[in-house]
Design an enzyme around this catalytic site. Structure first.
Site, PDB file in Angstrom:
ATOM      1  CE  LYS A 129      12.154   0.113  -6.191  1.00 40.59           C
ATOM      2  NZ  LYS A 129      11.299  -0.508  -5.136  1.00 40.59           N
ATOM      3  CD  GLN A 150       6.099  -2.703 -10.377  1.00 42.51           C
ATOM      4  OE1 GLN A 150       5.088  -3.082  -9.825  1.00 42.51           O
ATOM      5  NE2 GLN A 150       6.462  -1.439 -10.406  1.00 42.51           N
ATOM      6  CE  LYS A 153       3.418  -0.186 -12.852  1.00 43.39           C
ATOM      7  NZ  LYS A 153       2.844  -0.153 -11.481  1.00 43.39           N
ATOM      8  CE  LYS A 165       3.050  -4.743  -6.617  1.00 43.53           C
ATOM      9  NZ  LYS A 165       3.074  -3.416  -7.259  1.00 43.53           N
ATOM     10  N   GLY A 204       6.224  -0.249  -1.239  1.00 45.06           N
ATOM     11  CA  GLY A 204       4.848  -0.448  -0.785  1.00 45.06           C
ATOM     12  C   GLY A 204       3.890  -0.725  -1.930  1.00 45.06           C
ATOM     13  CG  ASP A 205       0.712  -2.611  -4.493  1.00 43.84           C
ATOM     14  OD1 ASP A 205       0.996  -1.998  -5.536  1.00 43.84           O
ATOM     15  OD2 ASP A 205      -0.352  -3.240  -4.373  1.00 43.84           O
ATOM     16  CB  THR A 249       1.695   6.455  -7.379  1.00 46.54           C
ATOM     17  OG1 THR A 249       2.830   5.792  -6.836  1.00 46.54           O
ATOM     18  CG2 THR A 249       1.017   5.576  -8.402  1.00 46.54           C
ATOM     19  CG  ASN A 280       0.553   6.458  -1.649  1.00 42.20           C
ATOM     20  OD1 ASN A 280       0.932   6.311  -2.814  1.00 42.20           O
ATOM     21  ND2 ASN A 280       1.150   7.304  -0.825  1.00 42.20           N
ATOM     22  CB  SER A 416      10.869   3.384  -6.159  1.00 44.38           C
ATOM     23  OG  SER A 416       9.813   3.287  -5.237  1.00 44.38           O
TER      24      SER A 416
END
Ligand code: NDP
Ligand code: 2IT
Length: 484
Positions: A129, A150, A153, A165, A204-205, A249, A280, A416
């Site tokens: 993820k 990630q 996290k 990622k 997204g990123d 976020t 964002n 998410s």
């Protein structure tokens, strides 16, 4: 920490008294006796050296690994089984790395070739993820640093998600919708075979928002002949996305900051804040800060920073950046009294709270010195690894509260995971309920990091706490699975 059901083998033996030692335990005790503090230090240095040697030139990945691994020394001392089973060495090696060609045609018919990436870093706690980044600076080292971060996290959120990622060195800036669509379709035409709601779930990123996710999902659905909502998150709520994911976020970051301030007996009311970026994460951090009574005086993009002493006009910002995809300096057309600065000059603006929400290594030691000199009390990372190691050291020394990205910006990926839950149950929750869940998760993340930092003798060091909690959750699952 009470949230780890498995005590260490030593604790268990102590509790059971003089249980006869079998051969395996004897071997294990020999291993503990043999691993001294200098040995652990040497082992950690060796791990970092090996990562640098085996991943040449990937400097951001080296930086992310060093930051985590160096902080794990007390954990290895307390739980030697992680060293025995080479958990850190295994965590530093991605489970899979996919690199692929992405050819596409622009509106004039010219052919372009980009490079696509997906790194499945660790799936001990759930399917891979993590987001996709479309930016010209993307290369394997960026994708690996982001994937590595990630892993911890996602573990911190307490949700069943592994770490990953991906992305491409494609620049969406200045491209038409049709060009972005063709790029996304070509990207997904290769990537789809590696995805699945139980395998790998991108989101997204930087450079990937609802528009891009729409094109990506459309192509996935078309190729696979399945309406598999749970294969991507960050979708529009009109077609399977979760309410609050867009805001998550930025909102989550501000909830985390609220908790950091609460510990110090303070609130956001009346605080002057500076937020870098205007994408964002930044926009919704600004929104929640304003909702909680703070004054946000500045933000930025890659061309400029805007300083609006009376407080930023968020509606204009959103219209410019989110709807019209324009440059931030156009803000001055609506507010001529605001000042336009160089992006890095943002950190010279006096503030109580600074939130880097743009990109990696955007806040260096010199910026940290300026922030400290100007009386800044708190820095929390909305972006991934935006603060350089030297800057983090200075902030800690100056007792500026520091919220590391893998904890402070975890609200995006946590929501998410809530989107995945809704997709799995074919349900759609209300904004209020989803936001409450997000807030609870951010409080828990904060408290877990805080407690771990205290337990390991560094009260208030959230960076240490985040690394320890995230690492231990992944490590326990990896131990249980054996050598795979
Ligand atoms: P966006 O693409 O929406 O916005 C990125 C912002 O950062 C833009 O203002 C952009 O300016 C600026 N920026 C990007 N690259 C650079 C650069 N090299 N130098 C200066 N400014 C730059 O991305 P997000 O807001 O989604 O992401 C921002 C950060 O937050 C990233 O580090 C991301 O990894 C992290 N993050 C994102 C999450 C999410 O859910 N979206 C979750 C957790 C972390 P310009 O428009 O000029 O390029
Ligand atoms: O860095 C991040 O946590 C993200 N870009 C969000 C990842 C996700 O899967 O929602």
């Amino acid at each position: 920490m009470s949230d780890f059901p498995l005590p260490s083998i030593i604790d268990r033996d102590a509790l059971q008294g003089c249980r006869a030692l079998d051969a395996a335990n004897l071997g294990f005790l020999f291993f503990i006796g043999w691993l001294t503090v200098p040995d652990i230090r040497a082992r950690i240095e060796q791990i970092i050296e090996d990562v640098i040697r085996r991943n040449r030139g990937e400097v951001e990945f080296h930086q992310a690994v060093r930051e985590v691994v160096e902080s794990l020394e007390p954990v290895l001392r307390k739980y030697p089984q992680y060293a025995e089973h080479k958990i850190i060495e295994r965590i530093c090696e991605p489970e899979r790395q996919i690199i692929f060609r992405v050819p596409w045609q622009d509106d004039r018919g010219e052919v372009h070739i980009n490079r696509g990436f997906r790194v499945g870093f660790n799936s001990a706690l759930g399917p891979y993820k993590g987001g996709l980044r479309f930016h010209p600076t993307v290369y394997l080292g960026i994708v690996k640093f982001l994937g590595f971060e990630q892993v911890f996290k996602n573990a911190l959120t307490g949700m069943p998600i592994g770490g990953a990622k991906g992305g491409a060195d494609f620049d969406p800036k200045g491209k038409s919708d049709a060009e972005v669509m063709r790029f996304c379709q070509s990207f997904m035409t290769e990537l789809y075979r590696h995805l699945g709601e139980y395998t790998d779930v991108p989101a997204g990123d930087i450079g990937v928002g609802t528009r891009e996710l729409g094109y990506l999902f459309g192509q996935y659905k078309r190729i696979t002949n399945r309406y598999e909502s749970g294969v991507l998150t960050g979708k529009s709520p009109h077609w399977g996305g979760s309410l609050v994911r867009r805001e998550a976020t930025g909102y989550g970051l501000v909830y985390f900051v609220e908790e950091m301030l609460r510990v110090r007996g303070e609130t956001l009311e009346g605080k002057t804040c500076v937020v870098s970026g205007s994408g964002n994460v930044a926009l919704y951090a600004i929104q929640k800060l304003q909702m909680l009574g703070a004054k946000v005086v500045a933000c930025s993009d890659s061309d400029a920073a805007i300083y609006h002493k009376e407080g930023l006009d968020l509606e204009t910002l959103k219209q410019l950046k989110e709807v019209e995809r324009r440059r931030l300096r156009d803000y001055l057309q609506f507010h001529p009294s605001a000042k336009c600065l160089q992006p890095k000059e943002l950190w010279n603006i006096p503030c109580d709270v600074a939130l880097p929400c743009a990109t990696q290594n955007e806040l260096d030691a010199e910026h940290a010195r300026t922030l400290i000199a100007n009386g800044c009390k708190l820095v929390a990372e909305g972006a991934n690894m935006p603060t350089t190691p030297a800057a983090i050291r200075l902030l800690h020394e100056a007792k500026v509260a520091f919220g590391p990205g893998k904890a402070a910006n975890a609200g995006g990926v946590a929501t998410s995971a809530l989107e995945m839950q809704q997709n799995a149950s074919r349900d759609a929750w209300t904004f209020e309920y989803t936001e409450r869940r997000l807030q609870e998760i951010m409080r828990r993340v904060h408290n877990d990091c805080f407690a771990a930092a205290e337990e390991f003798g560094h009260p208030g060091n959230y960076a240490l706490g985040a690394n320890i909690v995230g690492f231990r959750r992944v490590a326990e699952a990896m131990l249980a699975f054996g050598v795979i």
